[in-house]
Design a protein around this motif. Structure first.
Motif: not given
Length: 462
Positions: A258-285
């Motif tokens: 995915w990072s080879d086909r798109h801007d790697r900055q956008l991929v890093l933004i998406a990965i960071s947001a994904f980690c935030v969502v997983i951390a919130v899910a671990l706290l809430a669920l």
């Protein structure tokens, strides 16, 4: 990805996999042996920290040897040094000796990583770096999983068997590098790359490497403690940690592609947001075993993908001849993040409870998300330049095809003169066909060859 590129990457990846099997359970063996010898947790901590100190020192110094003797010989030197330090640990048991050997072992191990990363970055084009680095991380994590499975087998043998197996694996890892490749990547003249210049050149790559060190070290050092305190048994903790590493291994290649086909900055933004969502899910669920395993699987895939994507982004921005120094600097920054992570996060867990680790994951992921988004707004990805195609006025062929009134008039006069020449062959025509070009036509020149008079033509005309 071409077969030639995969063939060039096979040797370093196979060597890393063989060496990584032993390194995957070496730290556990050392901890268990020191504890069985009755050493205090403080001594165990100091011996363990010696490895990370060696990583930081090697990340600052090992590039000189690599640039001097090349990839293959540098890998053989570092892997042999790893084997020697491990085998010596099987012969001596004093903590101060193990501290020194672990320090040297960390220095040599980061040299192996530097050789592999610079090999892959130098051999591959920018459009394939994400996938190559993903294969690099997959080899490392797969070796770690297999190493953990060998832990029980080697410990059951007793004595120095574990150290002997790890030393033999480190020695065997030299064979693919020495036998498989016919050529190694060319090393251009090294360009100095100070830490300050690296930060100025690629702040996104630097912050991604540092943040990856913080998160990965927290997973390895503090996540087992969190799992133990929520009531999991030792075997269940091992299974959950295996799930984390499995997620890291299986999601590396899709994220790298995915990072080879798109801007790697956008991929890093998406990965960071994904980690935030997983951390919130671990706290809430509610954390039943299946939910916990699934969320930890995705957490491993997100956290462990940060470093290769950050390195790929930095390599895209690196000047020619600076890839080795850049890889060295990012390894150092990642090692610094790994070193300071437990002292920073463990007080949070002591202050607010076991969920402090999950809050730390969420806060760190959000900080990376904000930083990457800010860098994206400050320095967006460059817009690709349209491919060059010659326009009619700028090409030599186009200039010959410019049709003007003078050209039409010259063509008509040329036909008229040819008719006259055919009718009266003994008369040579020496009149210019076209007058001087006008100002608008000065960029085009027209020439017509006038036949030279022969001797008979001269006598006839006289």
């Amino acid at each position: 990805m071409s077969r030639q590129l995969l063939a060039m990457a096979l040797a370093p990846l196979l060597g890393l996999f063989i060496l990584g099997i032993g390194n995957g359970f070496l730290a556990t063996v050392i901890t268990l042996r020191l504890d069985a010898a009755g050493e205090s947790p403080v001594v165990i901590g100091w011996v363990s920290s010696a490895y990370f100190i060696g990583l930081a020192l090697g990340a600052m110094l090992n590039d000189r040897l690599l640039l001097r003797i090349g990839h293959i010989r540098a890998y053989g030197s570092f892997a042999s040094l790893v084997a020697v330090t491990v085998l010596l640990q099987g012969l001596v048991s004093e903590p101060w000796a193990w501290f020194l050997l672990r320090l040297i072992g960390g220095w040599a191990t980061v040299g192996v990583y530097l050789v592999i990363e610079s090999w892959l970055l130098t051999a591959g084009e920018a459009k394939a770096r994400g996938r190559l680095l993903a294969l690099y991380m997959i080899s490392l994590y797969a070796a770690g999983v297999l190493g953990q499975l060998l832990l029980g087998v080697t410990e059951a043998m007793g004595g120095a068997a574990s150290f002997m197996v790890i030393g033999m694996l480190a020695s065997l890892s030299v064979l693919p590098m020495a036998m498989i490749p016919r050529v190694s990547p060319l090393i251009e003249k090294a360009e100095p790359l100070s830490p300050l210049r690296l930060i100025i050149l690629t702040p996104t790559g630097v912050m991604g490497s540092f943040g990856s060190g913080l998160l990965v070290a927290a997973i390895y050092s503090l996540l087992p403690l969190y799992l133990q305190r929520i009531g999991l048994s030792v075997s269940q903790i091992g299974q959950m940690m295996a799930v984390v590493v499995l997620g890291a291994m299986l999601l590396q290649y899709p994220v790298g592609r995915w990072s080879d086909r798109h801007d790697r900055q956008l991929v890093l933004i998406a990965i960071s947001a994904f980690c935030v969502v997983i951390a919130v899910a671990l706290l809430a669920l509610p954390l039943n075993p299946w939910w916990l395993a699934g969320l930890l699987f995705m957490l491993g895939g997100g956290v462990f993908s940060l470093y290769p994507v950050a390195v790929g982004h930095a390599a895209d921005r690196a000047p020619a001849g600076a890839l080795v120094r850049m890889s060295q600097g990012l390894l150092l920054i990642n090692a610094v993040g790994s070193t300071v992570s437990p002292p920073l996060i463990s007080p949070v867990m002591a202050a607010i409870g076991d969920t402090g680790l999950l809050w730390a994951f969420g806060v760190l992921g959000f900080a990376l998300l904000v930083f990457f988004s800010w860098r994206r707004s400050v320095r967006p990805a460059p817009i690709p330049v349209a491919p060059f195609s010659p326009s009619t006025p700028m090409s030599s062929v186009g200039a010959e095809l410019v049709v003007t009134e003078a050209l039409i008039q010259g063509a008509s006069e040329h036909e008229h003169m040819e008719d006259l020449s055919a009718a009266v062959p003994e008369v040579a025509v020496a009149e210019p066909l076209v007058g001087p070009p006008t100002a608008d036509e000065s960029h085009v020149s027209y020439f017509h060859d006038v036949p030279e008079e022969n001797e008979e033509g001269s006598r006839a005309s006289t």
